[in-house]
Write a protein that holds these residues in place. Structure first.
Motif, PDB file in Angstrom:
ATOM      1  N   PHE A  99     -17.301  -1.400  -3.564  1.00 52.19           N
ATOM      2  CA  PHE A  99     -16.137  -1.519  -4.789  1.00 52.19           C
ATOM      3  C   PHE A  99     -16.327  -2.943  -5.462  1.00 52.19           C
ATOM      4  CE2 PHE A  99     -12.615   1.309  -3.623  1.00 52.19           C
ATOM      5  CZ  PHE A  99     -13.375   2.321  -4.415  1.00 52.19           C
ATOM      6  N   ALA A 100     -16.958  -3.869  -4.862  1.00 59.11           N
ATOM      7  CA  ALA A 100     -17.050  -5.255  -5.029  1.00 59.11           C
ATOM      8  C   ALA A 100     -18.492  -5.366  -5.937  1.00 59.11           C
ATOM      9  CB  ALA A 100     -17.075  -6.296  -3.836  1.00 59.11           C
ATOM     10  N   ARG A 101     -19.382  -4.675  -5.163  1.00 57.69           N
ATOM     11  CA  ARG A 101     -20.634  -4.758  -5.783  1.00 57.69           C
ATOM     12  C   ARG A 101     -20.869  -3.939  -7.042  1.00 57.69           C
ATOM     13  NH1 ARG A 101     -22.218  -3.270  -0.637  1.00 57.69           N
ATOM     14  NH2 ARG A 101     -22.400  -0.966  -0.998  1.00 57.69           N
ATOM     15  N   ALA A 151     -13.407  -0.018   9.710  1.00 58.89           N
ATOM     16  CA  ALA A 151     -14.957  -0.315   9.116  1.00 58.89           C
ATOM     17  C   ALA A 151     -15.159   0.497   7.925  1.00 58.89           C
ATOM     18  CB  ALA A 151     -15.791   0.188  10.351  1.00 58.89           C
ATOM     19  N   GLN A 152     -14.793   1.744   7.928  1.00 54.67           N
ATOM     20  CA  GLN A 152     -15.174   2.423   6.642  1.00 54.67           C
ATOM     21  C   GLN A 152     -14.471   1.977   5.402  1.00 54.67           C
ATOM     22  OE1 GLN A 152     -13.491   6.169   7.928  1.00 54.67           O
ATOM     23  NE2 GLN A 152     -14.991   6.444   9.416  1.00 54.67           N
ATOM     24  N   ALA A 153     -13.242   1.212   5.732  1.00 52.24           N
ATOM     25  CA  ALA A 153     -12.559   0.379   4.479  1.00 52.24           C
ATOM     26  C   ALA A 153     -13.218  -0.510   4.077  1.00 52.24           C
ATOM     27  CB  ALA A 153     -11.075   0.287   4.987  1.00 52.24           C
ATOM     28  N   GLU A 201     -10.608  -2.633  -7.184  1.00 52.59           N
ATOM     29  CA  GLU A 201      -9.594  -1.751  -6.288  1.00 52.59           C
ATOM     30  C   GLU A 201      -9.553  -2.122  -4.958  1.00 52.59           C
ATOM     31  OE1 GLU A 201      -9.230   2.986  -5.355  1.00 52.59           O
ATOM     32  OE2 GLU A 201     -10.384   2.395  -7.059  1.00 52.59           O
ATOM     33  N   SER A 202      -8.242  -2.159  -4.322  1.00 55.24           N
ATOM     34  CA  SER A 202      -8.305  -2.506  -2.851  1.00 55.24           C
ATOM     35  C   SER A 202      -7.994  -1.553  -2.102  1.00 55.24           C
ATOM     36  CB  SER A 202      -6.819  -3.359  -2.687  1.00 55.24           C
ATOM     37  OG  SER A 202      -6.903  -3.844  -1.523  1.00 55.24           O
ATOM     38  N   VAL A 203      -8.665  -1.725  -0.838  1.00 62.38           N
ATOM     39  CA  VAL A 203      -8.856  -0.612   0.108  1.00 62.38           C
ATOM     40  C   VAL A 203      -8.112  -1.317   1.468  1.00 62.38           C
ATOM     41  CG1 VAL A 203     -10.214   1.084   1.483  1.00 62.38           C
ATOM     42  CG2 VAL A 203     -10.976   0.258  -0.584  1.00 62.38           C
TER      43      VAL A 203
END
Length: 246
Positions: free
Chosen positions: A218-220, A209-211, A225-227
């Motif tokens: 990041f998207a906003r 959930a945190q990811a 960057e991928s989590v």
């Protein structure tokens, strides 16, 4: 009966050549075992000659130079075997393993085992359970609305845990262990009825959930960057990608 955070705990930490778990290497590691709060910890340390250049940026963090590691470090293959064996010993003894930002250190160890031992971390826990407590995941879930960074240094300051020689593997492992004890005490009403095994399962959900939340942020912000939501160990890379990274 004492709660788990007042009982025996072990902790694991590494120092590395960088922050990419697929390509960077371990240069030092430590396992710290403490039977009860306030008792003298038992510390096992490893110093590794990674066999690759050590960037100046990494040395600036942990202070280990390429020359020092070449002169004093051991070859990775036996060290990775010994670390995995030690973690297995802790699991067999039933001690929860504290790992700050577990997906980094445990995945890096897994990749080193694959690289140097043609093995994997999961193979060591096919017949025993590795129970992980991650102070970063616990703190972010239990105090989710607190602003500010949540590095180990930040958590130590927040929970009033002494951290000497930051970025020394043994010092960081011990500090992580003490932070987990402090988290347990502060949130006792929410944690004392949960076993470490139950918390292990819950942390995987909480971290995912945190990811997702971080990925949305990041998207906003327009950051590409991928989590990775996996916890405590990131999945294997596809074979073609893994081969290209070595």
């Amino acid at each position: 009966m004492a709660c788990w955070y007042e009982g025996p705990l072990a902790a694991f930490d590494t120092e590395t050549t960088g922050v990419d778990v697929e390509t960077d290497r371990i240069v030092s590691a430590a396992v710290v075992v403490q039977d009860a709060p306030g008792t003298r910890p038992r510390v096992t340390r490893w110093l590794v000659n990674p066999g690759v250049p050590v960037p100046e940026a990494a040395t600036a963090v942990h202070g280990l130079t390429e020359d020092h590691l070449q002169r004093n470090g051991r070859w990775p293959a036996p060290v990775m075997q010994e670390i995995a064996e030690e973690l297995a010993v802790q699991a067999t003894a039933g001690r929860p393993l504290v790992v700050m930002n577990a997906p980094f250190d445990l995945t890096l160890l897994d990749r080193e085992l694959r690289r140097h031992r043609a093995s994997s971390l999961s193979r060591w826990f096919e017949t025993r359970s590795l129970t992980v407590l991650d102070p970063r995941v616990l703190d972010k879930h239990l105090d989710r609305y607190r602003k500010g960074r949540r590095t180990l240094t930040d958590l130590c300051a927040h929970y009033e845990v002494e951290l000497e020689d930051a970025h020394d593997a043994a010092a960081d492992a011990l500090a992580s262990l003490e932070v987990v004890r402090a988290v347990g005490r502060r949130f006792a009403a929410r944690l004392e009825r949960l076993s470490p095994a139950e918390l292990h399962t819950l942390q995987a959900v909480w971290h995912a959930a945190q990811a997702r939340g971080l990925q949305a942020w990041f998207a906003r912000s327009g950051t590409e960057e991928s989590v990775d939501p996996a916890w405590p160990l990131r999945p294997d890379l596809p074979a073609a990608v893994s081969k290209a990274a070595t």
